[in-house]
Every structure is written in structure tokens, then in C-alpha cells.
Design a protein around this motif. Structure first.
Motif, PDB file in Angstrom:
ATOM      1  N   PRO A  30       0.818  -1.224   0.000  1.00  0.00           N
ATOM      2  CA  PRO A  30       0.000   0.000   0.000  1.00  0.00           C
ATOM      3  C   PRO A  30       0.848   1.270   0.000  1.00  0.00           C
ATOM      4  O   PRO A  30       0.466   2.277  -0.588  1.00  0.00           O
ATOM      5  CB  PRO A  30      -0.814  -0.121   1.294  1.00  0.00           C
ATOM      6  CG  PRO A  30      -0.815  -1.587   1.617  1.00  0.00           C
ATOM      7  CD  PRO A  30       0.495  -2.116   1.135  1.00  0.00           C
TER       8      PRO A  30
ATOM      9  N   ALA B 115       3.583   1.835  -1.545  1.00  0.00           N
ATOM     10  CA  ALA B 115       4.067   2.155  -2.895  1.00  0.00           C
ATOM     11  C   ALA B 115       3.053   2.953  -3.696  1.00  0.00           C
ATOM     12  O   ALA B 115       3.420   3.708  -4.603  1.00  0.00           O
ATOM     13  CB  ALA B 115       4.420   0.866  -3.634  1.00  0.00           C
ATOM     14  N   ARG B 116       1.763   2.805  -3.362  1.00  0.00           N
ATOM     15  CA  ARG B 116       0.709   3.473  -4.127  1.00  0.00           C
ATOM     16  C   ARG B 116       0.280   4.802  -3.508  1.00  0.00           C
ATOM     17  O   ARG B 116      -0.534   5.517  -4.084  1.00  0.00           O
ATOM     18  CB  ARG B 116      -0.515   2.553  -4.255  1.00  0.00           C
ATOM     19  CG  ARG B 116      -0.231   1.278  -5.034  1.00  0.00           C
ATOM     20  CD  ARG B 116      -1.509   0.485  -5.279  1.00  0.00           C
ATOM     21  NE  ARG B 116      -2.080  -0.039  -4.034  1.00  0.00           N
ATOM     22  CZ  ARG B 116      -1.752  -1.210  -3.494  1.00  0.00           C
ATOM     23  NH1 ARG B 116      -0.854  -1.977  -4.096  1.00  0.00           N
ATOM     24  NH2 ARG B 116      -2.316  -1.626  -2.369  1.00  0.00           N
ATOM     25  N   SER B 117       0.808   5.134  -2.350  1.00  0.00           N
ATOM     26  CA  SER B 117       0.379   6.351  -1.670  1.00  0.00           C
ATOM     27  C   SER B 117       1.020   7.590  -2.304  1.00  0.00           C
ATOM     28  O   SER B 117       2.157   7.556  -2.784  1.00  0.00           O
ATOM     29  CB  SER B 117       0.757   6.291  -0.186  1.00  0.00           C
ATOM     30  OG  SER B 117       2.160   6.347  -0.021  1.00  0.00           O
ATOM     31  N   THR B 118       0.280   8.687  -2.295  1.00  0.00           N
ATOM     32  CA  THR B 118       0.783   9.939  -2.859  1.00  0.00           C
ATOM     33  C   THR B 118       2.005  10.435  -2.096  1.00  0.00           C
ATOM     34  O   THR B 118       2.965  10.930  -2.691  1.00  0.00           O
ATOM     35  CB  THR B 118      -0.317  11.016  -2.821  1.00  0.00           C
ATOM     36  OG1 THR B 118      -1.437  10.565  -3.594  1.00  0.00           O
ATOM     37  CG2 THR B 118       0.187  12.333  -3.399  1.00  0.00           C
TER      38      THR B 118
ATOM     39  N   LYS C 241       5.096   8.550  -3.202  1.00  0.00           N
ATOM     40  CA  LYS C 241       5.496   8.934  -4.559  1.00  0.00           C
ATOM     41  C   LYS C 241       6.204  10.281  -4.558  1.00  0.00           C
ATOM     42  O   LYS C 241       7.169  10.489  -5.301  1.00  0.00           O
ATOM     43  CB  LYS C 241       4.267   8.984  -5.475  1.00  0.00           C
ATOM     44  CG  LYS C 241       3.663   7.616  -5.776  1.00  0.00           C
ATOM     45  CD  LYS C 241       2.405   7.740  -6.619  1.00  0.00           C
ATOM     46  CE  LYS C 241       1.783   6.378  -6.898  1.00  0.00           C
ATOM     47  NZ  LYS C 241       0.518   6.489  -7.661  1.00  0.00           N
TER      48      LYS C 241
END
Length: 404
Positions: A22, A24-27, A30
Motif C-alpha cells: 500500500p 508504494a501506491r500512496s501519494t 510517490k
């Protein structure tokens, strides 16, 4: 064997967490990845031997001092993300403040070009150290290898494939951090299994010549300023917060790495070249050298691509878009190749540090200027910015090559 197994498990676990979890997909992650990718080059690998040689047992406090300076510069950049950006929106084209901002952009474009030479020179040093090759031809082969990589990056701008390479560079961050986790685990397990052994540490030493060398290593903890130029993707609050995260996480990694290298500081003082960490890791476990090599290649190549793109983009902005993408990259990479052939690996570290120190000094000046114009900060804060700027000017003037 236990060291290798645990190191591999740690590397795979962290890589998986940062690739498919999870987080890796968080703003937030990023936005953190971009500055973190730039900060975590191979600096954490080369600083150990270099600081051990110059500071002996005081290598860890020296690293902490360098990180503290970098964090202070980060405070300046974070202030500018909010206040300089807001003020810039109200300026006319020929406002003196707008010209000062363009000077900063120009200096950063040059600094990025020089840093690409630094990253790729280190990549070549690590690769060539791992293969048998005549020492007499080492420098020439390294320069040819680096030049070919730079030419390849330039040609990619003509093929339209650079964006794909940029995305691949960002994807390597998870692998890079996984490799770092494996290295730190391996060192921690070795130290735990030798806890009863007495440490043979070199004497702590600090001299007037040590400070210029420390300032000359500023490039190894640089990269957080990239958050300043992510305004099209993230809002100010996100960039300020994630830049701070990137600096704190990278600082923890640097300090942990150097702290865990403490039992090897005596050997580190005799390590040869900027890739001397390979010799040290062989004492932990022979296969750990593979971790170092893979980590160095991933770190340097991804960082070089990112800074090459940043340099070309800034040259386009400074020219007010009179230069196209291809011309901008030709200019930036021509400068990089010149630096490659005119410097050795130690000199390019100091040269890169000086280039970024000049950029940071300009940013500190802008922070003081906008603070006085808009009354956004106290007199004490302005004094702090001025002090950071002064230190950066000193670093640009006296930063010394790590080789002597």
C-alpha cells in the motif's frame, strides 16, 4: 551463510514492501521517492572509507555534521517552496528578484550536469573494481564507459524514449532501498556475532584540512532540492512534508551505515579508491560485494538519468524555451562529458559539491530577500538563512577533493 541469508531476506522484504505494498501506491511515498532517489546515491557507500581515512574514529560525528548542514539547507529550500513560489507569481519578467531566481536555475542546471559526471564516474569505478583490468588503463576505460553512457542518454532524447527510461529510474528506488536494507542487515548480523571481540579503531582526528574535505562531500547528501521543482505534480504542503521525510530517512540510512561500519574503520582507512567499500564488505561475507555492486549500479544510473533530465529541463526554462529538448540535452551532456575527461573521481566529488553549494547559497539569499520583502520570517530566521548561505559560499570556495 547466516549473514547472506538474512541479508537476502531483508532485501527482498523491503523491495516487495516498496514495490507492491500500500505504501508504494500512496501519494506521500510517490512525492518522497523523487528527492530520496537523488539523495541516496552511492554516497552512503563512499563516505565510510573517505571519512574513516580523514577523521578516524570521529567519522560518525563528521557524518552527522554533514547531514546537519544538509538539513539546514533543506529548511531553506522548504521555506522557498512556500514563500518564494508565492512571491514569484506576482513578479514581472524583469523584476530583480525574478532575475535572481533565473540565476539560481542556471546554477542548478550546471550543478546537475556536473553531478551526472559524478554519478557515472562512481558507477564506472565500482564496475571496473569488480573485474580484473590493468590499473594503467583504468582511468581511460572508465572515462570511455561513462562517455558512452552519456551519449546513449543523449540519443534517447532523439528517439522519444527518455520518458520510459525516467519511469524505469524511479522504479529502481525500491530495489535500491532493498539492497541497502540487505547491506545494513549483513553488517548488523556480523557485528552481533562478533560482539565479544574488542574493536581496533583508528585514532580520532580533526584538523584544519578536514573541514574542506567534509564540505567537499556535500554532493553525497544532496538531492532534496528536487522537491522544489515538483509543483506541477504536488502541492506545497505535500512537497514540504515529503522532502523532510526524505532527508530524515536518508540521514538515518547514512548514520546507520557508518555506525555499523565502525568495526571496520581501521581497514577502511586503507581502502583504495572511491569503491573501497567493496574490500570492506568482503570481510563480512564474500557475496556481500555483490550487494554493494548491484546497489551502486542501480543508485548511480537512476540518479544520473534523473539529474540529466533535470539539467535539460532547467536549461529549457532558463532559455525561456528558446532551446528545444534535444538542444538542451546536447548542451548539458556536452558539459558533463567535459567534466568526465578533465577530472578524476575524487575531484569530481568536490566539483559537484561546489556547484550545488553555489546553488544553495543563492537559495539562501532568495530566502532572506523574500523574507524581508514579505515579512514572512523573523529576524532570527533571516540570520539563520544568511548563516547557511555563508557556509555554502565557504563550501563552494574551499571544498576539497576527497583524495587529498
Amino acid at each position: 551463510m547466516l549473514i547472506v541469508i538474512l541479508a537476502c531476506v531483508a532485501a527482498l522484504a523491503v523491495t516487495a514492501l516498496l514495490s507492491i505494498g500500500p505504501l508504494a501506491r500512496s501519494t506521500g511515498w510517490k512525492a518522497t521517492v523523487t528527492p530520496l532517489a537523488s539523495i541516496i546515491g552511492s554516497g552512503f557507500l563512499i563516505c565510510g572509507p573517505l571519512l574513516a581515512r580523514e577523521f578516524g574514529a570521529a567519522a560518525l560525528p563528521a557524518m552527522a555534521a554533514l547531514l546537519a548542514l544538509a538539513y539546514a539547507v533543506g529548511v531553506v529550500i522548504r521555506f522557498n517552496i512556500v514563500h518564494v513560489e508565492d512571491h514569484a507569481a506576482t513578479l514581472t519578467l524583469n523584476d530583480p528578484f525574478a532575475w535572481a531566481m533565473r540565476v539560481g536555475q542556471f546554477l542548478l542546471a550546471i550543478a546537475y550536469s556536473v553531478s551526472v559526471a559524478y554519478y557515472l564516474k562512481l558507477l564506472a569505478e565500482f564496475v571496473l573494481k569488480s573485474v580484473p583490468f590493468p590499473v594503467s588503463h583504468h582511468a581511460i576505460v572508465a572515462n570511455v564507459l561513462v562517455s558512452l553512457i552519456i551519449v546513449a542518454l543523449t540519443l534517447l532524447t532523439y528517439s522519444g524514449e527518455l520518458k520510459r527510461i525516467e519511469h524505469a529510474a524511479h522504479a529502481t528506488v525500491a530495489v535500491k532501498l532493498g539492497i541497502i536494507a540487505g547491506l545494513l542487515t549483513g553488517l548488523a548480523v556480523w557485528w552481533a556475532s562478533h560482539a565479544a571481540a574488542s574493536l581496533d579503531l583508528p585514532p580520532a582526528k580533526v584538523s584544519l584540512t578536514s573541514i574542506p574535505l567534509l564540505l567537499g562531500l556535500l554532493i553525497t547528501v544532496q538531492g532534496f532540492e528536487t522537491s522544489r521543482y515538483l509543483g506541477e505534480s504536488y502541492d506545497q504542503a505535500t512537497r514540504v512534508r515529503t522532502m523532510r521525510y526524505a532527508q530524515l530517512l536518508s540521514s538515518a540510512i547514512y548514520l546507520a551505515c557508518l555506525g555499523l561500519l565502525t568495526p571496520f574503520l581501521q581497514q577502511a582507512t586503507h581502502a583504495e579508491g572511491v569503491a573501497g567499500i567493496l574490500d570492506i564488505m568482503a570481510l563480512v561475507a564474500p557475496i556481500m560485494g555483490v550487494f554493494v555492486l548491484v546497489g551502486a549500479v542501480f543508485s548511480q544510473l537512476s540518479a544520473a538519468i534523473a539529474d540529466s533530465i533535470g539539467s535539460g529541463g532547467l536549461i529549457i526554462e532558463v532559455s525561456r524555451r528558446k532551446l528545444g529538448v534535444r538542444t538542451a540535452f546536447l548542451v548539458a551532456n556536452a558539459l558533463t562529458i567535459s567534466v568526465v575527461w578533465l577530472t578524476d573521481p575524487f575531484e569530481v566529488i568536490a566539483l559537484s559539491s561546489r556547484a550545488f553549494a553555489l546553488f544553495y547559497a543563492v537559495q539562501a539569499g532568495l530566502a532572506v530577500w523574500v523574507s524581508r520583502r514579505t515579512r514572512a520570517g523573523s529576524a532570527l530566521l533571516q540570520s539563520g538563512f544568511a548563516l547557511v548561505g555563508l557556509i555554502c559560499i565557504v563550501a563552494a570556495l574551499v571544498g576539497a577533493p576527497a583524495g587529498g
